[in-house]
Design a protein around this motif. Structure first.
Motif, PDB file in Angstrom:
ATOM      1  N   UNK A 190       0.075-105.713  59.247  1.00  0.00           N
ATOM      2  CA  UNK A 190      -1.119-105.205  59.920  1.00  0.00           C
ATOM      3  C   UNK A 190      -0.825-105.336  61.209  1.00  0.00           C
ATOM      4  N   UNK A 191       0.325-105.941  61.823  1.00  0.00           N
ATOM      5  CA  UNK A 191       0.520-106.099  63.210  1.00  0.00           C
ATOM      6  C   UNK A 191       0.290-107.324  63.836  1.00  0.00           C
ATOM      7  N   UNK A 192      -0.119-108.077  63.078  1.00  0.00           N
ATOM      8  CA  UNK A 192      -0.565-109.616  63.601  1.00  0.00           C
ATOM      9  C   UNK A 192       0.891-110.019  64.301  1.00  0.00           C
ATOM     10  N   UNK A 193       0.470-111.231  65.112  1.00  0.00           N
ATOM     11  CA  UNK A 193       1.709-111.779  65.852  1.00  0.00           C
ATOM     12  C   UNK A 193       2.538-112.279  65.054  1.00  0.00           C
ATOM     13  N   UNK A 194       3.724-112.617  65.291  1.00  0.00           N
ATOM     14  CA  UNK A 194       4.826-113.118  64.938  1.00  0.00           C
ATOM     15  C   UNK A 194       4.583-114.874  64.427  1.00  0.00           C
ATOM     16  N   UNK A 195       3.813-115.268  65.377  1.00  0.00           N
ATOM     17  CA  UNK A 195       3.497-116.629  65.393  1.00  0.00           C
ATOM     18  C   UNK A 195       2.287-116.755  64.130  1.00  0.00           C
ATOM     19  N   UNK A 196       1.496-115.981  64.210  1.00  0.00           N
ATOM     20  CA  UNK A 196       0.346-116.043  63.219  1.00  0.00           C
ATOM     21  C   UNK A 196       1.187-115.816  61.825  1.00  0.00           C
ATOM     22  N   UNK A 197       2.094-114.885  61.782  1.00  0.00           N
ATOM     23  CA  UNK A 197       2.684-114.826  60.496  1.00  0.00           C
ATOM     24  C   UNK A 197       3.654-115.970  59.920  1.00  0.00           C
ATOM     25  N   UNK A 198       4.395-116.300  60.696  1.00  0.00           N
ATOM     26  CA  UNK A 198       5.219-117.490  60.801  1.00  0.00           C
ATOM     27  C   UNK A 198       4.179-118.987  60.018  1.00  0.00           C
ATOM     28  N   UNK A 199       3.275-118.954  60.834  1.00  0.00           N
ATOM     29  CA  UNK A 199       2.394-119.985  60.688  1.00  0.00           C
ATOM     30  C   UNK A 199       1.981-120.177  59.163  1.00  0.00           C
ATOM     31  N   UNK A 200       1.426-119.026  58.548  1.00  0.00           N
ATOM     32  CA  UNK A 200       0.930-118.928  57.263  1.00  0.00           C
ATOM     33  C   UNK A 200       2.036-118.710  56.525  1.00  0.00           C
ATOM     34  N   UNK A 217      -6.683-109.000  40.048  1.00  0.00           N
ATOM     35  CA  UNK A 217      -7.352-110.092  40.954  1.00  0.00           C
ATOM     36  C   UNK A 217      -6.407-110.026  42.226  1.00  0.00           C
ATOM     37  N   UNK A 218      -7.193-110.309  43.324  1.00  0.00           N
ATOM     38  CA  UNK A 218      -6.313-110.510  44.470  1.00  0.00           C
ATOM     39  C   UNK A 218      -5.346-111.741  44.793  1.00  0.00           C
ATOM     40  N   UNK A 219      -4.248-111.592  45.177  1.00  0.00           N
ATOM     41  CA  UNK A 219      -3.379-112.832  45.142  1.00  0.00           C
ATOM     42  C   UNK A 219      -3.045-113.056  46.799  1.00  0.00           C
ATOM     43  N   UNK A 220      -2.502-114.467  46.914  1.00  0.00           N
ATOM     44  CA  UNK A 220      -2.074-114.822  48.277  1.00  0.00           C
ATOM     45  C   UNK A 220      -0.879-114.016  48.651  1.00  0.00           C
ATOM     46  N   UNK A 221      -0.046-113.822  47.596  1.00  0.00           N
ATOM     47  CA  UNK A 221       1.173-112.990  47.903  1.00  0.00           C
ATOM     48  C   UNK A 221       0.808-111.706  48.494  1.00  0.00           C
ATOM     49  N   UNK A 222      -0.004-111.024  47.752  1.00  0.00           N
ATOM     50  CA  UNK A 222      -0.486-109.516  48.345  1.00  0.00           C
ATOM     51  C   UNK A 222      -1.247-109.508  49.776  1.00  0.00           C
ATOM     52  N   UNK A 223      -2.014-110.721  49.626  1.00  0.00           N
ATOM     53  CA  UNK A 223      -2.674-110.814  51.088  1.00  0.00           C
ATOM     54  C   UNK A 223      -1.758-111.187  52.316  1.00  0.00           C
ATOM     55  N   UNK A 224      -0.566-111.942  51.963  1.00  0.00           N
ATOM     56  CA  UNK A 224       0.458-112.140  52.969  1.00  0.00           C
ATOM     57  C   UNK A 224       0.996-110.829  53.428  1.00  0.00           C
ATOM     58  N   UNK A 225       1.533-110.060  52.341  1.00  0.00           N
ATOM     59  CA  UNK A 225       2.019-109.017  52.783  1.00  0.00           C
ATOM     60  C   UNK A 225       1.433-107.919  53.481  1.00  0.00           C
ATOM     61  N   UNK A 226       0.168-107.691  53.059  1.00  0.00           N
ATOM     62  CA  UNK A 226      -0.680-107.078  53.999  1.00  0.00           C
ATOM     63  C   UNK A 226      -0.879-107.589  55.280  1.00  0.00           C
ATOM     64  N   UNK A 227      -1.052-108.865  55.500  1.00  0.00           N
ATOM     65  CA  UNK A 227      -1.073-109.434  56.806  1.00  0.00           C
ATOM     66  C   UNK A 227       0.280-109.103  57.603  1.00  0.00           C
ATOM     67  N   UNK A 228       1.403-109.074  57.131  1.00  0.00           N
ATOM     68  CA  UNK A 228       2.584-108.869  57.772  1.00  0.00           C
ATOM     69  C   UNK A 228       2.675-107.439  58.084  1.00  0.00           C
TER      70      UNK A 228
END
Length: 416
Positions: free
Chosen positions: A339-349, A326-337
């Motif tokens: 993906x090239x999203x901004x540092x601000x968004x990464x730090x916020x999550x 099953x999908x997990x928040x841990x994996x979703x956050x790694x994928x977010x990091x």
């Protein structure tokens, strides 16, 4: 109870007219563990007739759910979910459409307010001599005041969100509890009142078991909400909806923090009373909590030894989800990091995840300390190791993708 009323009902078998009051009254007078065999046999006959009954599905479903918890002991399938009558509470589930996640908070607010208000109403009624229910080992007046104070701490923010706090004007705890119970009761639908009526079937006649049941049901409500919100966070991150993900995370952390005074309510239980009714709860243990395991496994994939532990074998459907990947928040956050999203968004999550993890770690530590106080070194009721188990699992990391500083707060010690 006289079984004549139930035998008469069997001639018509109208689910809308089932004699709930008489059956529940008997269960509460003697304790589920001591219900007469004749009554249990008649209830089993009612259950056998369910498939052929006619009437609105809502009424048939309610009767089926009630019989599920009423007959768990003679069926030898008594466990934590049936002890708490969770099927009657109709909690939100992680399988609900993810689009419904924004509404889970208000849905759970209603149930939390109703459960805690009912617990307070029982305490006040018993203190005033207005009920003969569960007469063994009544608490002294000072203890009742403490329970009211802690219960009000749980529901005041809930009632504010529900716009039901305008009439809470009293300053004395018992009177304020009466006001809170009154506004909650006036806001309930018939089906909600029926669920409240049927969802307390204590195993014994000790006063404190009523409080115990309602607090555990409230915790289950909170963790069902957390599971829905965590799934919502994961889905939002997959769609790169940072604001939505951050909102769900903050809501989850807030819900967990608001539940903390429930431990203080439990800490007012009389140890002798708890250990007395606990003798008849063998087979039911919080280790069987499906919602807790869902929250743990939605944060990150549990380690293999954890998946193969008694904890996850006690929640087999959750274990199957984990094994299915099953999908997990841990994996979703790694994928977010990645993906090239901004540092601000990464730090916020990341900060939201850390705050939630700290709140959950505090919850575990307080749970452990309260268990030590109530149980000592006694084994658990679900054939578990009891407090040694809680001590071992309280430090399990919530996430691997973010580092969480160790922070412990003993809620029960702070507010007792």
């Amino acid at each position: 109870m006289s079984t004549a009323e139930l035998r008469t009902w069997l001639h018509e078998s109208d689910p809308k007219k089932f004699p709930y009051a008489a059956v529940v009254g008997h269960y509460r007078r003697v304790g589920k563990h001591f219900v007469r065999p004749e009554l249990l046999s008649l209830l089993a006959e009612v259950r056998d007739r369910l498939p052929s009954m006619h009437g609105p599905w809502e009424h048939i479903q309610t009767l089926a759910s009630f019989l599920d918890t009423a007959l768990d002991k003679p069926d030898q399938r008594y466990d934590y979910p049936t002890y708490l009558a969770l099927a009657l509470l109709q909690l939100p589930t992680v399988d609900d459409p993810v689009e419904q996640a924004p509404f889970a908070r208000s849905r759970c607010d209603r149930l939390i307010a109703q459960l805690v208000a009912d617990a307070l109403a029982f305490e006040v009624a018993a203190a005033e001599g207005a009920t003969a229910l569960l007469p063994e080992m009544r608490p002294d007046p000072d203890l009742v005041v403490k329970r009211c104070k802690h219960g009000l701490r749980v529901i005041r923010p809930v009632l504010a969100r529900m716009s039901l706090d305008g009439g809470l004007t009293a300053t004395e705890p018992l009177e304020l509890a009466r006001q809170a119970c009154s506004v909650v009761q006036a806001d309930m639908s018939f089906s909600e009142e029926r669920a409240q009526e049927l969802s307390v079937l204590p195993v014994y006649t000790a006063h404190d078991e009523y409080l115990f049941l309602r607090v555990l049901q409230t915790f289950e409500t909170t963790f069902s909400l957390l599971a829905v919100l965590l799934r919502g966070v994961t889905a939002a991150l997959a769609d790169r909806e940072i604001d939505r993900a951050a909102h769900f995370l903050a809501t989850a952390e807030n819900a967990l923090r608001e539940s903390a005074p429930l431990f203080s309510m439990l800490a007012t239980m009389q140890v002798e009373s708890f250990r007395t009714f606990r003798e008849f709860t063998e087979g039911a243990s919080a280790i069987q909590s499906r919602n807790y395991k869902l929250v743990e496994s939605l944060c990150r994939a549990p380690d293999p030894d954890r998946v193969d532990s008694a904890a996850f074998h006690s929640a087999p459907d959750v274990r199957e989800r984990v094994l299915a990947g099953q999908d997990t928040l841990d994996c979703a956050f790694r994928e977010l990091c990645d993906s090239g999203v901004s540092k601000q968004d990464r730090e916020r999550i990341a900060e939201g995840m850390k705050s939630f993890a700290r709140a959950l770690m505090r919850w575990r530590n307080t749970h452990y300390r309260l268990a030590v106080r109530m149980l000592g070194e006694a084994s658990g009721t679900g054939y578990t190791e009891g407090t040694p188990y809680l001590k071992a699992v309280r430090t399990i990391p919530v996430f691997h993708a973010v580092d969480v500083a160790d922070e412990e707060t003993d809620e029960t010690a702070r507010t007792r």
